[in-house]
Write an enzyme that holds these catalytic residues in place. Structure first.
Site, PDB file in Angstrom:
ATOM      1  N   ARG A 132       0.864  -1.176   0.000  1.00  0.00           N
ATOM      2  CA  ARG A 132       0.000   0.000   0.000  1.00  0.00           C
ATOM      3  C   ARG A 132       0.901   1.226   0.000  1.00  0.00           C
ATOM      4  O   ARG A 132       2.029   1.185   0.486  1.00  0.00           O
ATOM      5  CB  ARG A 132      -0.897   0.017   1.243  1.00  0.00           C
ATOM      6  CG  ARG A 132      -1.815  -1.196   1.373  1.00  0.00           C
ATOM      7  CD  ARG A 132      -2.632  -1.117   2.655  1.00  0.00           C
ATOM      8  NE  ARG A 132      -3.542  -2.248   2.780  1.00  0.00           N
ATOM      9  CZ  ARG A 132      -3.264  -3.384   3.427  1.00  0.00           C
ATOM     10  NH1 ARG A 132      -2.075  -3.528   4.020  1.00  0.00           N
ATOM     11  NH2 ARG A 132      -4.144  -4.359   3.506  1.00  0.00           N
ATOM     12  N   LYS A 157      -2.332  -1.917   7.531  1.00  0.00           N
ATOM     13  CA  LYS A 157      -3.768  -1.744   7.738  1.00  0.00           C
ATOM     14  C   LYS A 157      -4.237  -2.660   8.863  1.00  0.00           C
ATOM     15  O   LYS A 157      -3.894  -3.837   8.908  1.00  0.00           O
ATOM     16  CB  LYS A 157      -4.521  -2.066   6.449  1.00  0.00           C
ATOM     17  CG  LYS A 157      -5.986  -1.671   6.478  1.00  0.00           C
ATOM     18  CD  LYS A 157      -6.616  -1.856   5.126  1.00  0.00           C
ATOM     19  CE  LYS A 157      -8.066  -1.403   5.126  1.00  0.00           C
ATOM     20  NZ  LYS A 157      -8.708  -1.577   3.796  1.00  0.00           N
ATOM     21  N   HIS A 223      -2.681   2.519  -5.927  1.00  0.00           N
ATOM     22  CA  HIS A 223      -3.245   1.227  -5.546  1.00  0.00           C
ATOM     23  C   HIS A 223      -3.356   0.285  -6.751  1.00  0.00           C
ATOM     24  O   HIS A 223      -3.402  -0.939  -6.582  1.00  0.00           O
ATOM     25  CB  HIS A 223      -4.615   1.409  -4.910  1.00  0.00           C
ATOM     26  CG  HIS A 223      -4.939   0.372  -3.876  1.00  0.00           C
ATOM     27  ND1 HIS A 223      -4.282   0.290  -2.662  1.00  0.00           N
ATOM     28  CD2 HIS A 223      -5.835  -0.651  -3.889  1.00  0.00           C
ATOM     29  CE1 HIS A 223      -4.767  -0.719  -1.962  1.00  0.00           C
ATOM     30  NE2 HIS A 223      -5.706  -1.309  -2.686  1.00  0.00           N
ATOM     31  N   ARG A 226      -0.621  -2.184  -6.724  1.00  0.00           N
ATOM     32  CA  ARG A 226      -0.853  -3.283  -5.787  1.00  0.00           C
ATOM     33  C   ARG A 226      -1.764  -4.332  -6.434  1.00  0.00           C
ATOM     34  O   ARG A 226      -1.518  -5.532  -6.326  1.00  0.00           O
ATOM     35  CB  ARG A 226      -1.474  -2.730  -4.508  1.00  0.00           C
ATOM     36  CG  ARG A 226      -1.808  -3.762  -3.434  1.00  0.00           C
ATOM     37  CD  ARG A 226      -2.219  -3.010  -2.175  1.00  0.00           C
ATOM     38  NE  ARG A 226      -2.967  -3.815  -1.232  1.00  0.00           N
ATOM     39  CZ  ARG A 226      -2.414  -4.562  -0.284  1.00  0.00           C
ATOM     40  NH1 ARG A 226      -1.102  -4.633  -0.175  1.00  0.00           N
ATOM     41  NH2 ARG A 226      -3.170  -5.244   0.562  1.00  0.00           N
ATOM     42  N   HIS A 249      -3.752  -9.246   4.035  1.00  0.00           N
ATOM     43  CA  HIS A 249      -5.200  -9.369   4.202  1.00  0.00           C
ATOM     44  C   HIS A 249      -5.522 -10.248   5.412  1.00  0.00           C
ATOM     45  O   HIS A 249      -4.965 -11.339   5.548  1.00  0.00           O
ATOM     46  CB  HIS A 249      -5.838 -10.002   2.955  1.00  0.00           C
ATOM     47  CG  HIS A 249      -5.819  -9.106   1.763  1.00  0.00           C
ATOM     48  ND1 HIS A 249      -5.915  -9.572   0.462  1.00  0.00           N
ATOM     49  CD2 HIS A 249      -5.717  -7.744   1.660  1.00  0.00           C
ATOM     50  CE1 HIS A 249      -5.875  -8.559  -0.376  1.00  0.00           C
ATOM     51  NE2 HIS A 249      -5.760  -7.445   0.323  1.00  0.00           N
ATOM     52  N   TYR A 258      -9.432 -11.532  -6.374  1.00  0.00           N
ATOM     53  CA  TYR A 258      -8.607 -11.472  -7.581  1.00  0.00           C
ATOM     54  C   TYR A 258      -8.893 -12.647  -8.495  1.00  0.00           C
ATOM     55  O   TYR A 258      -8.739 -12.545  -9.714  1.00  0.00           O
ATOM     56  CB  TYR A 258      -7.119 -11.420  -7.215  1.00  0.00           C
ATOM     57  CG  TYR A 258      -6.710 -10.118  -6.574  1.00  0.00           C
ATOM     58  CD1 TYR A 258      -6.560  -8.960  -7.327  1.00  0.00           C
ATOM     59  CD2 TYR A 258      -6.494 -10.035  -5.198  1.00  0.00           C
ATOM     60  CE1 TYR A 258      -6.207  -7.761  -6.735  1.00  0.00           C
ATOM     61  CE2 TYR A 258      -6.131  -8.840  -4.599  1.00  0.00           C
ATOM     62  CZ  TYR A 258      -5.992  -7.706  -5.372  1.00  0.00           C
ATOM     63  OH  TYR A 258      -5.641  -6.513  -4.789  1.00  0.00           O
TER      64      TYR A 258
END
Length: 281
Positions: A132, A157, A223, A226, A249, A258
């Protein structure tokens, strides 16, 4: 708002929230104060509900943007004003939008149009490691472990640390960058004394110009690099659980999106009509 700001900052600091969270909460509260031009503590529940209707119907903000506004205002009421927050928000339907994915050739073309070597390096790290932009900007020189070929991502995050794998080409690039610029604490320091990391807006401006010069018409942000990392790694055969860890994640369902964006990665199924012409000609 000026009287509430110190107390708000104190409560955010006590809970160890990130600078980005602080910025978004303050922004949300400032917008509310500007809309009504009266002390926030005097607003009624009806006024608050009307404000969120305004964000949906007139400003046409997305569900995620409204949620950020709601979180900031709710935090203020609960932890600073010590009032119950009983506002009912009518949410816009969440749109399922597939981003415009960049190919490897497009990534290379965009980066080639970045004139400054430092910003080229930043975009290559962003793409090569799937970071990120906030994680990239807060990298410290001490976070690089050349022996283990990893980067330590501090407080990503969700406030979690993690290690990500760094390919040899990116390690070599970072060594070259360090030899040329000799950064101190921050890998990408701000101008001047360099006591703070570079602001994200600096990289975004360079990227915006590079996309325009490249002639690529896709919507492209930091982004997007990414997303490109994730899709290209899946195409190359990276297992989904490994990609989940690399991206940071918490839920593998976030990573599995994805696969939905790249249906060609899954089994194509069987052509049920194949050969029918021969049998029933």
């Amino acid at each position: 708002m000026s009287k509430l700001r110190p107390a708000l900052h104190d409560e955010i600091t006590l809970r160890g929230y990130s600078p980005r969270t602080r910025e978004t909460y303050v922004y949300a509260i400032e917008k509310l104060a500007k809309y009504y031009d009266q002390a926030i503590s005097t607003l009624t529940d009806q006024q608050l509900e009307q404000y969120f209707r305004y964000l949906t119907l007139e400003k046409k903000l997305s569900r995620s943007t409204i949620l950020v506004q709601l979180n900031g205002i709710h935090f203020l009421y609960e932890h600073v004003l010590h009032k119950k927050f009983k506002v009912k928000v009518c949410w816009p339907k969440q749109k399922q939008v597939i981003p415009e994915l960049l190919s490897r050739a497009e990534v290379k073309l965009i980066i080639s149009h970045v004139p400054h070597e430092k910003y080229q390096t930043m975009l290559l790290i962003l793409y090569g490691c799937g970071l990120r932009i906030s994680e990239l900007m807060h990298l410290k020189v001490s976070d690089i472990d050349g022996g283990r070929e990893t980067l330590k991502i501090r407080q990503g995050k969700g406030g979690k640390d993690r290690f990500v794998v760094v390919p040899p080409s990116i390690l070599a690039l970072m060594r070259l960058y360090w030899c040329r610029y000799h950064p101190g604490v921050w890998l990408f320091p701000s101008r001047g004394e360099g006591k703070q990391p570079l602001n994200e807006s600096s990289l975004r401006k360079q990227l915006k110009t590079a996309v325009r010069l490249s002639g690529i018409n896709k919507r492209c942000s930091a982004h997007s690099f990414r997303h490109a990392f994730a899709t290209h790694q899946l195409e190359a055969g990276m297992p989904l659980h490994q990609l989940q860890h690399q991206l940071g994640h918490s839920d593998i369902r976030t990573t599995s999106r994805y696969l939905h964006w790249l249906p060609e990665l899954g089994h194509g199924g069987v052509d049920l009509l194949s050969g029918w012409g021969d049998d029933h000609g």
